[in-house]
Design a protein around this motif. Structure first.
Motif, PDB file in Angstrom:
ATOM      1  N   LEU A 127       0.864  -1.197   0.011  1.00 23.79           N
ATOM      2  CA  LEU A 127       0.024  -0.054  -0.154  1.00 23.79           C
ATOM      3  C   LEU A 127       0.860   1.228  -0.030  1.00 23.79           C
ATOM      4  CD1 LEU A 127      -2.795  -0.989   2.529  1.00 23.79           C
ATOM      5  CD2 LEU A 127      -2.961  -0.871   0.258  1.00 23.79           C
ATOM      6  N   THR A 128       2.309   1.214   0.166  1.00 19.14           N
ATOM      7  CA  THR A 128       3.104   2.146   0.260  1.00 19.14           C
ATOM      8  C   THR A 128       2.816   3.269   1.398  1.00 19.14           C
ATOM      9  OG1 THR A 128       1.959   3.919  -1.377  1.00 19.14           O
ATOM     10  CG2 THR A 128       3.741   2.266  -2.285  1.00 19.14           C
ATOM     11  N   TRP A 129       2.229   2.553   2.565  1.00 18.11           N
ATOM     12  CA  TRP A 129       2.190   3.299   3.782  1.00 18.11           C
ATOM     13  C   TRP A 129       3.467   3.105   4.536  1.00 18.11           C
ATOM     14  CZ3 TRP A 129      -3.269   1.200   5.635  1.00 18.11           C
ATOM     15  CH2 TRP A 129      -4.166   1.486   5.088  1.00 18.11           C
ATOM     16  N   GLN A 130       4.421   2.124   4.284  1.00 22.65           N
ATOM     17  CA  GLN A 130       5.531   1.997   4.945  1.00 22.65           C
ATOM     18  C   GLN A 130       6.422   1.399   4.048  1.00 22.65           C
ATOM     19  OE1 GLN A 130       5.112  -0.712   8.115  1.00 22.65           O
ATOM     20  NE2 GLN A 130       4.069   0.866   9.427  1.00 22.65           N
ATOM     21  N   GLY A 131       7.886   1.694   4.252  1.00 26.24           N
ATOM     22  CA  GLY A 131       8.776   1.068   3.192  1.00 26.24           C
ATOM     23  C   GLY A 131       9.215  -0.214   3.710  1.00 26.24           C
ATOM     24  N   PRO A 132       9.926  -0.973   3.012  1.00 23.11           N
ATOM     25  CA  PRO A 132      10.443  -2.382   3.217  1.00 23.11           C
ATOM     26  C   PRO A 132      11.356  -2.178   4.392  1.00 23.11           C
ATOM     27  CG  PRO A 132      10.692  -1.875   0.838  1.00 23.11           C
ATOM     28  CD  PRO A 132      10.368  -0.487   1.477  1.00 23.11           C
ATOM     29  N   VAL A 133      11.448  -2.974   5.421  1.00 22.15           N
ATOM     30  CA  VAL A 133      12.181  -2.926   6.585  1.00 22.15           C
ATOM     31  C   VAL A 133      13.191  -3.969   6.624  1.00 22.15           C
ATOM     32  CG1 VAL A 133      12.277  -2.988   9.140  1.00 22.15           C
ATOM     33  CG2 VAL A 133      10.299  -2.135   7.881  1.00 22.15           C
ATOM     34  N   GLN A 134      14.389  -3.442   6.655  1.00 26.08           N
ATOM     35  CA  GLN A 134      15.424  -4.623   6.688  1.00 26.08           C
ATOM     36  C   GLN A 134      16.209  -4.664   7.877  1.00 26.08           C
ATOM     37  OE1 GLN A 134      18.072  -3.514   3.316  1.00 26.08           O
ATOM     38  NE2 GLN A 134      16.520  -4.035   1.974  1.00 26.08           N
ATOM     39  N   ALA A 135      16.807  -5.920   8.379  1.00 25.72           N
ATOM     40  CA  ALA A 135      17.431  -5.948   9.615  1.00 25.72           C
ATOM     41  C   ALA A 135      18.575  -4.932   9.699  1.00 25.72           C
ATOM     42  CB  ALA A 135      17.654  -7.212  10.015  1.00 25.72           C
ATOM     43  N   PRO A 136      19.046  -4.491  10.728  1.00 22.05           N
ATOM     44  CA  PRO A 136      20.252  -3.575  10.564  1.00 22.05           C
ATOM     45  C   PRO A 136      21.501  -4.382  10.698  1.00 22.05           C
ATOM     46  CG  PRO A 136      19.317  -3.646  12.921  1.00 22.05           C
ATOM     47  CD  PRO A 136      18.156  -4.612  11.940  1.00 22.05           C
ATOM     48  N   PRO A 137      22.262  -3.993   9.916  1.00 24.09           N
ATOM     49  CA  PRO A 137      23.724  -4.700   9.741  1.00 24.09           C
ATOM     50  C   PRO A 137      24.316  -5.421  11.022  1.00 24.09           C
ATOM     51  CG  PRO A 137      24.271  -2.485   9.288  1.00 24.09           C
ATOM     52  CD  PRO A 137      22.537  -2.544   9.741  1.00 24.09           C
ATOM     53  N   ARG A 138      24.741  -6.460  11.058  1.00 24.79           N
ATOM     54  CA  ARG A 138      25.326  -7.191  12.602  1.00 24.79           C
ATOM     55  C   ARG A 138      26.627  -6.450  12.362  1.00 24.79           C
ATOM     56  NH1 ARG A 138      23.275 -12.969  13.424  1.00 24.79           N
ATOM     57  NH2 ARG A 138      24.650 -12.516  15.168  1.00 24.79           N
ATOM     58  N   ARG A 139      26.588  -6.355  13.800  1.00 24.98           N
ATOM     59  CA  ARG A 139      28.241  -5.834  14.236  1.00 24.98           C
ATOM     60  C   ARG A 139      28.977  -6.986  14.672  1.00 24.98           C
ATOM     61  NH1 ARG A 139      27.411  -1.624  18.816  1.00 24.98           N
ATOM     62  NH2 ARG A 139      25.737  -3.255  19.305  1.00 24.98           N
ATOM     63  N   PRO A 140      30.507  -6.980  14.363  1.00 27.24           N
ATOM     64  CA  PRO A 140      31.208  -8.115  14.762  1.00 27.24           C
ATOM     65  C   PRO A 140      30.782  -8.476  16.442  1.00 27.24           C
ATOM     66  CG  PRO A 140      32.415  -6.762  13.719  1.00 27.24           C
ATOM     67  CD  PRO A 140      31.022  -6.062  13.948  1.00 27.24           C
ATOM     68  N   ARG A 141      31.026  -9.718  16.572  1.00 29.78           N
ATOM     69  CA  ARG A 141      30.897 -10.199  18.182  1.00 29.78           C
ATOM     70  C   ARG A 141      32.077  -9.908  19.099  1.00 29.78           C
ATOM     71  NH1 ARG A 141      27.855 -15.457  19.117  1.00 29.78           N
ATOM     72  NH2 ARG A 141      27.173 -14.204  20.731  1.00 29.78           N
TER      73      ARG A 141
END
Length: 96
Positions: free
Chosen positions: A76-90
């Motif tokens: 519906l273009t009410w929200q943009g696609p959400v992607q998980a944030p990039p992972r930081r090294p442990r």
């Protein structure tokens, strides 16, 4: 007269491509996207004398079904696609 309102004919054309046994729901409020069950179709006349059709949700307590699925809000273009944030090294046990 150009109108951005969908007509009953356009709605029927769009619905004709859908599964006839699927329940009909209404997506409401782009800022707090929720799904609602439809209960009624009512014809009336607006202030200009033009015939208008209203799709109404039910009065039951369970008429509001909950949040819309994320793929619906994106379609519906009410929200943009959400992607998980990039992972930081442990970090290692040594603090590095």
């Amino acid at each position: 007269m150009t109108s951005s309102e969908m007509t009953v004919g356009e709605l029927i054309d769009l619905l004709s491509a859908c599964d006839r046994d699927a329940p009909v729901r209404q997506a409401m409020n782009p800022f707090f996207p929720m799904a609602h069950r439809l209960a009624q179709v009512v014809q009336s006349v607006d202030e200009t004398g033009r015939r208008v059709v209203y799709l109404a949700e039910g009065r039951d307590a369970d008429a509001q079904l909950g949040y819309l699925p994320p793929e619906v809000t994106v379609a519906l273009t009410w929200q943009g696609p959400v992607q998980a944030p990039p992972r930081r090294p442990r970090r290692t046990a040594g603090g590095n």
